[in-house]
Design a protein around this motif. Structure first.
Motif, PDB file in Angstrom:
ATOM      1  N   ILE A  30     -70.236   6.246   6.861  1.00  0.00           N
ATOM      2  CA  ILE A  30     -71.092   6.388   5.680  1.00  0.00           C
ATOM      3  C   ILE A  30     -72.427   7.010   6.069  1.00  0.00           C
ATOM      4  CG2 ILE A  30     -72.401   5.091   3.933  1.00  0.00           C
ATOM      5  CD1 ILE A  30     -69.976   3.198   3.748  1.00  0.00           C
ATOM      6  N   LEU A  31     -72.977   6.616   7.204  1.00  0.00           N
ATOM      7  CA  LEU A  31     -74.247   7.176   7.675  1.00  0.00           C
ATOM      8  C   LEU A  31     -74.114   8.679   7.952  1.00  0.00           C
ATOM      9  CD1 LEU A  31     -77.170   6.667   8.564  1.00  0.00           C
ATOM     10  CD2 LEU A  31     -76.279   6.230  10.852  1.00  0.00           C
ATOM     11  N   VAL A  32     -73.055   9.099   8.608  1.00  0.00           N
ATOM     12  CA  VAL A  32     -72.835  10.518   8.901  1.00  0.00           C
ATOM     13  C   VAL A  32     -72.649  11.314   7.608  1.00  0.00           C
ATOM     14  CG1 VAL A  32     -71.211  12.162   9.933  1.00  0.00           C
ATOM     15  CG2 VAL A  32     -71.940  10.148  11.222  1.00  0.00           C
ATOM     16  N   MET A  33     -71.889  10.800   6.669  1.00  0.00           N
ATOM     17  CA  MET A  33     -71.691  11.492   5.392  1.00  0.00           C
ATOM     18  C   MET A  33     -73.011  11.635   4.632  1.00  0.00           C
ATOM     19  SD  MET A  33     -68.605  12.433   5.294  1.00  0.00           S
ATOM     20  CE  MET A  33     -68.430  12.913   3.609  1.00  0.00           C
ATOM     21  N   THR A  34     -73.861  10.628   4.693  1.00  0.00           N
ATOM     22  CA  THR A  34     -75.167  10.692   4.031  1.00  0.00           C
ATOM     23  C   THR A  34     -76.027  11.776   4.660  1.00  0.00           C
ATOM     24  OG1 THR A  34     -75.032   8.324   3.551  1.00  0.00           O
ATOM     25  CG2 THR A  34     -77.214   9.347   3.392  1.00  0.00           C
ATOM     26  N   LEU A  35     -76.037  11.847   5.982  1.00  0.00           N
ATOM     27  CA  LEU A  35     -76.817  12.887   6.672  1.00  0.00           C
ATOM     28  C   LEU A  35     -76.304  14.284   6.333  1.00  0.00           C
ATOM     29  CD1 LEU A  35     -77.334  11.272  10.187  1.00  0.00           C
ATOM     30  CD2 LEU A  35     -79.058  11.675   8.421  1.00  0.00           C
ATOM     31  N   LEU A  36     -75.005  14.469   6.263  1.00  0.00           N
ATOM     32  CA  LEU A  36     -74.440  15.770   5.901  1.00  0.00           C
ATOM     33  C   LEU A  36     -74.797  16.149   4.464  1.00  0.00           C
ATOM     34  CD1 LEU A  36     -70.903  15.625   7.553  1.00  0.00           C
ATOM     35  CD2 LEU A  36     -72.840  17.052   8.216  1.00  0.00           C
ATOM     36  N   THR A  37     -74.798  15.191   3.571  1.00  0.00           N
ATOM     37  CA  THR A  37     -75.151  15.456   2.172  1.00  0.00           C
ATOM     38  C   THR A  37     -76.603  15.896   2.052  1.00  0.00           C
ATOM     39  OG1 THR A  37     -73.535  13.808   1.443  1.00  0.00           O
ATOM     40  CG2 THR A  37     -75.229  14.463  -0.147  1.00  0.00           C
ATOM     41  N   VAL A  38     -77.497  15.205   2.754  1.00  0.00           N
ATOM     42  CA  VAL A  38     -78.926  15.560   2.717  1.00  0.00           C
ATOM     43  C   VAL A  38     -79.139  16.948   3.328  1.00  0.00           C
ATOM     44  CG1 VAL A  38     -81.196  14.963   3.658  1.00  0.00           C
ATOM     45  CG2 VAL A  38     -79.745  13.189   2.676  1.00  0.00           C
ATOM     46  N   ALA A  39     -78.488  17.234   4.440  1.00  0.00           N
ATOM     47  CA  ALA A  39     -78.645  18.540   5.092  1.00  0.00           C
ATOM     48  C   ALA A  39     -78.126  19.662   4.197  1.00  0.00           C
ATOM     49  CB  ALA A  39     -77.910  18.551   6.429  1.00  0.00           C
ATOM     50  N   SER A  40     -76.990  19.463   3.555  1.00  0.00           N
ATOM     51  CA  SER A  40     -76.460  20.521   2.679  1.00  0.00           C
ATOM     52  C   SER A  40     -77.324  20.700   1.438  1.00  0.00           C
ATOM     53  CB  SER A  40     -75.012  20.237   2.294  1.00  0.00           C
ATOM     54  OG  SER A  40     -74.939  19.059   1.521  1.00  0.00           O
ATOM     55  N   ALA A  41     -77.939  19.626   0.944  1.00  0.00           N
ATOM     56  CA  ALA A  41     -78.828  19.748  -0.213  1.00  0.00           C
ATOM     57  C   ALA A  41     -80.063  20.578   0.125  1.00  0.00           C
ATOM     58  CB  ALA A  41     -79.237  18.368  -0.710  1.00  0.00           C
ATOM     59  N   LEU A  42     -80.476  20.549   1.369  1.00  0.00           N
ATOM     60  CA  LEU A  42     -81.634  21.344   1.796  1.00  0.00           C
ATOM     61  C   LEU A  42     -81.271  22.791   2.096  1.00  0.00           C
ATOM     62  CD1 LEU A  42     -83.340  18.757   4.174  1.00  0.00           C
ATOM     63  CD2 LEU A  42     -84.046  19.383   1.855  1.00  0.00           C
ATOM     64  N   VAL A  43     -80.076  23.048   2.564  1.00  0.00           N
ATOM     65  CA  VAL A  43     -79.685  24.378   3.012  1.00  0.00           C
ATOM     66  C   VAL A  43     -79.117  25.255   1.896  1.00  0.00           C
ATOM     67  CG1 VAL A  43     -78.057  25.600   4.513  1.00  0.00           C
ATOM     68  CG2 VAL A  43     -79.326  23.647   5.386  1.00  0.00           C
ATOM     69  N   VAL A  44     -78.371  24.709   0.975  1.00  0.00           N
ATOM     70  CA  VAL A  44     -77.675  25.493  -0.049  1.00  0.00           C
ATOM     71  C   VAL A  44     -78.618  26.355  -0.892  1.00  0.00           C
ATOM     72  CG1 VAL A  44     -76.296  25.312  -2.157  1.00  0.00           C
ATOM     73  CG2 VAL A  44     -75.611  24.086  -0.105  1.00  0.00           C
ATOM     74  N   PRO A  45     -79.770  25.857  -1.386  1.00  0.00           N
ATOM     75  CA  PRO A  45     -80.649  26.748  -2.167  1.00  0.00           C
ATOM     76  C   PRO A  45     -81.142  27.953  -1.365  1.00  0.00           C
ATOM     77  CG  PRO A  45     -81.279  24.465  -2.487  1.00  0.00           C
ATOM     78  CD  PRO A  45     -80.257  24.484  -1.390  1.00  0.00           C
ATOM     79  N   ASN A  46     -81.398  27.772  -0.091  1.00  0.00           N
ATOM     80  CA  ASN A  46     -81.831  28.895   0.743  1.00  0.00           C
ATOM     81  C   ASN A  46     -80.702  29.898   0.950  1.00  0.00           C
ATOM     82  OD1 ASN A  46     -84.375  27.797   0.998  1.00  0.00           O
ATOM     83  ND2 ASN A  46     -83.865  26.688   2.858  1.00  0.00           N
ATOM     84  N   LEU A  47     -79.492  29.412   1.077  1.00  0.00           N
ATOM     85  CA  LEU A  47     -78.357  30.328   1.236  1.00  0.00           C
ATOM     86  C   LEU A  47     -78.130  31.139  -0.025  1.00  0.00           C
ATOM     87  CD1 LEU A  47     -75.715  28.220   3.176  1.00  0.00           C
ATOM     88  CD2 LEU A  47     -76.983  30.195   3.992  1.00  0.00           C
ATOM     89  N   ALA A  48     -78.339  30.545  -1.171  1.00  0.00           N
ATOM     90  CA  ALA A  48     -78.143  31.271  -2.432  1.00  0.00           C
ATOM     91  C   ALA A  48     -79.104  32.449  -2.521  1.00  0.00           C
ATOM     92  CB  ALA A  48     -78.327  30.330  -3.615  1.00  0.00           C
ATOM     93  N   SER A  49     -80.374  32.238  -2.191  1.00  0.00           N
ATOM     94  CA  SER A  49     -81.333  33.351  -2.247  1.00  0.00           C
ATOM     95  C   SER A  49     -81.016  34.390  -1.169  1.00  0.00           C
ATOM     96  CB  SER A  49     -82.763  32.836  -2.092  1.00  0.00           C
ATOM     97  OG  SER A  49     -82.967  32.324  -0.798  1.00  0.00           O
ATOM     98  N   PHE A  50     -80.492  33.951  -0.034  1.00  0.00           N
ATOM     99  CA  PHE A  50     -80.107  34.890   1.016  1.00  0.00           C
ATOM    100  C   PHE A  50     -79.005  35.817   0.521  1.00  0.00           C
ATOM    101  CE2 PHE A  50     -76.992  35.813   4.373  1.00  0.00           C
ATOM    102  CZ  PHE A  50     -77.751  36.631   5.176  1.00  0.00           C
ATOM    103  N   PHE A  51     -77.993  35.264  -0.137  1.00  0.00           N
ATOM    104  CA  PHE A  51     -76.885  36.086  -0.610  1.00  0.00           C
ATOM    105  C   PHE A  51     -77.300  36.986  -1.762  1.00  0.00           C
ATOM    106  CE2 PHE A  51     -74.243  32.856   1.583  1.00  0.00           C
ATOM    107  CZ  PHE A  51     -73.649  33.723   2.470  1.00  0.00           C
ATOM    108  N   ARG A  52     -78.250  36.534  -2.612  1.00  0.00           N
ATOM    109  CA  ARG A  52     -78.760  37.412  -3.661  1.00  0.00           C
ATOM    110  C   ARG A  52     -79.463  38.610  -3.044  1.00  0.00           C
ATOM    111  NH1 ARG A  52     -80.133  32.558  -6.273  1.00  0.00           N
ATOM    112  NH2 ARG A  52     -82.240  32.718  -5.480  1.00  0.00           N
ATOM    113  N   GLY A  53     -80.262  38.379  -2.014  1.00  0.00           N
ATOM    114  CA  GLY A  53     -80.943  39.472  -1.320  1.00  0.00           C
ATOM    115  C   GLY A  53     -79.959  40.424  -0.664  1.00  0.00           C
ATOM    116  N   ARG A  54     -78.876  39.886  -0.129  1.00  0.00           N
ATOM    117  CA  ARG A  54     -77.854  40.724   0.494  1.00  0.00           C
ATOM    118  C   ARG A  54     -77.176  41.614  -0.539  1.00  0.00           C
ATOM    119  NH1 ARG A  54     -77.450  42.468   5.088  1.00  0.00           N
ATOM    120  NH2 ARG A  54     -75.218  42.470   5.140  1.00  0.00           N
ATOM    121  N   SER A  55     -76.928  41.103  -1.743  1.00  0.00           N
ATOM    122  CA  SER A  55     -76.264  41.928  -2.747  1.00  0.00           C
ATOM    123  C   SER A  55     -77.173  43.077  -3.182  1.00  0.00           C
ATOM    124  CB  SER A  55     -75.837  41.094  -3.953  1.00  0.00           C
ATOM    125  OG  SER A  55     -76.954  40.623  -4.670  1.00  0.00           O
ATOM    126  N   LEU A  56     -78.466  42.837  -3.281  1.00  0.00           N
ATOM    127  CA  LEU A  56     -79.413  43.896  -3.620  1.00  0.00           C
ATOM    128  C   LEU A  56     -79.460  44.943  -2.513  1.00  0.00           C
ATOM    129  CD1 LEU A  56     -81.640  44.929  -5.563  1.00  0.00           C
ATOM    130  CD2 LEU A  56     -83.253  43.600  -4.199  1.00  0.00           C
TER     131      LEU A  56
END
Length: 188
Positions: free
Chosen positions: A27-53
């Motif tokens: 449960i502790l490992v799953m919680t850490l992965l959830t928090v890390a993905s919540a921080l990284v996903v918004p940055n990846l979205a803007s990265f891919f938008r920039g790549r498409s442009l």
């Protein structure tokens, strides 16, 4: 006298209890992965938008080089056309030179990217002997000598809905296009 050699006795270790992860550790490992993905996903979205442009700008620049090379090789004007209603652009032989163009190309623009054109009256860097008439959706005409027709668009601006933008601009000699960022355009 020699004593007989005996192998060393192997100490027997007690068998460890069942190995593995406890439910709390999982449960502790799953919680850490959830928090890390919540921080990284918004940055990846803007990265891919920039790549498409960036990818769209490079594809459009590549098309300008293709059209210019084709105009010289075939000895006919090649038109770059843009259709804002269908969000497409492409290159084909100039109107009146061929009824069908088997080497014509067309591309769809990503729905999040807005293409705009700027046409200015620029001083002619060479003596123009003939101007080819083109339809209103024609933005750039490459002449058979490889030069750009003077009434062609000088800036092709690609803007993403998130505010990022790139500009493909006619170079100072008026012979080809290059990608510029907004910072490059701001400098004199």
């Amino acid at each position: 006298m020699t004593s007989p050699t005996r192998p060393f006795p192997v100490a027997e270790t007690p068998r460890a209890a069942a190995t593995g992860f406890t439910l709390i550790e999982l449960i502790l490992v799953m919680t850490l992965l959830t928090v890390a993905s919540a921080l990284v996903v918004p940055n990846l979205a803007s990265f891919f938008r920039g790549r498409s442009l960036d990818q769209e700008a490079r594809r459009l620049l590549s098309l300008t080089h293709y059209a210019q090379s084709r105009a010289v090789a075939e000895g006919v004007p090649i038109e770059l056309w843009f259709d804002a209603t269908t969000n497409r652009y492409g290159a084909t032989i100039g109107a009146g030179f061929s009824t069908e163009d088997p080497r014509a190309v067309a591309y769809d623009v990503d729905a999040d990217i807005i293409l705009s054109l700027v046409t200015e009256e620029t001083p002619e860097p060479y003596e123009l002997t003939e101007t080819f008439e083109s339809a209103p959706d024609i933005a750039v005409v490459f002449l058979p000598d490889g030069l750009v027709q003077p009434n062609s668009a000088t800036l092709l601006r690609l803007e993403h809905t998130d505010g990022n933008a790139l500009t493909i601009a006619l170079n100072q000699m008026g012979t080809s296009y290059e990608i510029l960022s907004d910072d490059d355009l701001a400098q004199p």
